[in-house]
Write a protein that holds these residues in place. Structure first.
Motif, mmCIF file in Angstrom:
data_model
loop_
_atom_site.group_PDB
_atom_site.id
_atom_site.type_symbol
_atom_site.label_atom_id
_atom_site.label_comp_id
_atom_site.label_asym_id
_atom_site.label_seq_id
_atom_site.Cartn_x
_atom_site.Cartn_y
_atom_site.Cartn_z
ATOM 1 N N THR A 1 0.778 -1.239 0.000
ATOM 2 C CA THR A 1 0.000 0.000 0.000
ATOM 3 C C THR A 1 0.812 1.293 0.000
ATOM 4 O OG1 THR A 1 -0.150 0.025 2.420
ATOM 5 C CG2 THR A 1 -1.898 -1.108 1.232
ATOM 6 N N PHE A 2 2.067 1.280 0.503
ATOM 7 C CA PHE A 2 2.730 2.562 0.683
ATOM 8 C C PHE A 2 3.223 3.196 -0.612
ATOM 9 C CE2 PHE A 2 3.022 4.247 4.932
ATOM 10 C CZ PHE A 2 2.427 3.252 5.663
ATOM 11 N N LEU B 1 0.220 4.916 -1.778
ATOM 12 C CA LEU B 1 -0.095 6.012 -0.862
ATOM 13 C C LEU B 1 0.809 7.220 -1.141
ATOM 14 C CD1 LEU B 1 -1.803 6.844 1.557
ATOM 15 C CD2 LEU B 1 -0.187 5.682 3.047
ATOM 16 N N GLU C 1 -3.944 13.211 -5.215
ATOM 17 C CA GLU C 1 -5.168 12.444 -5.444
ATOM 18 C C GLU C 1 -5.735 12.029 -4.080
ATOM 19 O OE1 GLU C 1 -6.370 11.015 -8.491
ATOM 20 O OE2 GLU C 1 -4.810 11.756 -9.830
ATOM 21 N N VAL C 2 -7.021 11.740 -4.012
ATOM 22 C CA VAL C 2 -7.564 11.148 -2.794
ATOM 23 C C VAL C 2 -6.969 9.749 -2.660
ATOM 24 C CG1 VAL C 2 -9.616 10.309 -1.624
ATOM 25 C CG2 VAL C 2 -9.721 12.408 -2.972
ATOM 26 N N VAL D 1 -0.484 10.885 -2.294
ATOM 27 C CA VAL D 1 -0.202 12.083 -1.502
ATOM 28 C C VAL D 1 0.584 13.094 -2.333
ATOM 29 C CG1 VAL D 1 1.124 12.980 0.446
ATOM 30 C CG2 VAL D 1 -0.344 11.003 0.776
ATOM 31 N N VAL D 2 1.639 12.636 -3.012
ATOM 32 C CA VAL D 2 2.459 13.559 -3.812
ATOM 33 C C VAL D 2 1.662 14.078 -5.007
ATOM 34 C CG1 VAL D 2 4.512 13.745 -5.272
ATOM 35 C CG2 VAL D 2 4.643 12.569 -3.068
ATOM 36 N N VAL E 1 -6.377 4.135 -0.412
ATOM 37 C CA VAL E 1 -6.570 3.429 0.867
ATOM 38 C C VAL E 1 -7.680 4.048 1.698
ATOM 39 C CG1 VAL E 1 -4.155 2.688 1.048
ATOM 40 C CG2 VAL E 1 -4.870 4.779 2.191
#
Lengths: 212, 212, 212
Positions: free
Chosen positions: A131-132, A135, A143-144, A139-140, A147
């Motif tokens: 997942t990271f 993620l 986007e929503v 974040v960068v 997760v």
């Protein structure tokens, strides 16, 4: 195929497919080719890098074998020149992400098994690896985060697959089989959630609060 | 000056200038002095910390030598008391960031060279060291990440400089020369982009999608 | 109690309370139970993980002792089933966070003392351990980071407590006493800020700029 060989294959597969999703986010942010490569590489190796750092492995996987980065760069350029052919880039992104999630969870589980960790760490490393990368991409790329999408199985799919793999390993099944079962379960849960709306109950006792 | 001495000087330079940019973001977020120090230190050592962790260096550079943190703290307080003198803090931020980017890419390239890595890892470490401090600053400070600004050279400038350094090293030039050429190229590309709008073609086949 | 015993207790306390805050953010984002566990675990071990990676400790604390993760998971499920009983989840979040901050700063300070670092690194590790779990929680959960709330003591509270602990240690006080003083000071500063509006002057020479 040996277990070590399967692990390498899973890492390559996860890198390639996550790279495609990172490049698709770059296309939604209208970046230039180097921006595509950056987002692709970040997504592709983000989860596995965190896994390797947390487990204290001697060398981060792509530092030892930079081919991973070249694969991510190739995937980024492929998307730069072909993404306009797809009717819905977001749909493509979500579906590619589901495959990458499945493969990467299995890759994380496999590494933790190989290093001799117990079931809790095996499950966590599957989830972290799976997942990271996505993620960080979200974040960068502003986007929503997938997760956090309400009413979809995402973390639960990763959790279910990783738990199954740890269970099969504990029951004495071959590790290669456990990893393949893991990837299949993650993908089926995620796909079922996307197609038929499978989900767990969410927390919703009252309307959401405004940001405080 | 020895190569090791040049590396230390580049690290100090990058820390100082990135700290100024972090403090400017803190001024835009109207934080208190400790908030200025936090943002300055995060920006100043973020990229180099990630570089040191990924390369598995024995000690993270500022843990070995905490003076880096004190420099960042001093820069933060300087900005706290003087930032109002500048007409456009955002303009100052962007230009300081361009210098910090140039110096930090060279610092990252130099460390990877010194540790004996090949060209792919050299280029990546230049980009990681150059861009992740600013990226953390922008994500935490709720600014639009500079790496994602459309139609500007940012990642491409870092990539171009790092690639040039790896090439000059491979051609047998002195490493110190390669690092200086690297910093100059990064800065010229970034400045040209800011002044004259130099850019690569961006992906823009149709209007951007709404967040899905 | 031995100093090592106190350190373990502080780590468990910080994990438990930060996990509750992570789960509260999950409740505001209306996630499912696995999402609660993810946010709780990320918040609970995020700061300590970064501390252990930066200090190059042999094993990240929760990899050695996975009970930490199980505690975070238990706390997450507790919140999933009881959060609706609280009138204001945001208020509860902020107050729990203040306790977690106090305990985690002391935990970070203690580990850095035990590993023999000097005052600058001791103070930084207190701040990193205290604030980065909550920062990751807020960035991933799409909340305004508490560290950035204007006109509140947050980073300053962490800084004050960590500085006091380093000072008491330097003056020859017992380390256990220094840690307890640290936690008390962090919490009092933070609570005073929440109740009576204690704050440092913020940077505010003119209206904030729009995002550039």
């Amino acid at each position: 195929m040996s277990f070590a060989g399967l692990l390498v294959m899973l890492d390559y597969g996860a890198v390639l497919i996550f790279a495609l999703t990172g490049a698709l986010v770059a296309s939604r942010a209208q970046l230039d080719p180097v921006g595509f490569i950056f987002m692709a590489a970040l997504t592709a190796v983000g989860g596995g890098t965190l896994r390797d750092l947390i487990l204290g492995r001697e060398t981060v996987f792509w530092v030892e074998q930079p081919t991973y980065i070249l694969i991510a760069a190739g995937a980024a350029l492929l998307v730069f020149w072909t993404a306009h052919l797809f009717e819905s880039r977001y749909r493509l992104l979500v579906w590619l992400d589901s495959v990458a999630l499945a493969v990467a969870v299995a890759a994380g589980v496999g590494v933790a098994m190989e290093e001799g960790y117990g079931p809790v760490i095996i499950v966590i490393m599957g989830i972290v690896t799976g997942t990271f990368g996505g993620l960080m991409r979200d974040v960068v790329g502003n986007e929503v985060p997938l997760v956090l999408k309400q009413g979809q199985l995402y973390l639960t799919a990763a959790f279910g697959g990783a738990l199954m793999a740890a269970g099969l390993d504990w029951l004495g099944f071959q590790r290669g089989e456990a990893l393949i079962a893991c990837a299949v379960i993650v993908w089926v849960l995620r796909a079922g959630s996307l197609i038929w709306g499978w989900k767990l109950p969410v927390y919703r006792p009252r309307p959401p609060r405004t940001r405080g």
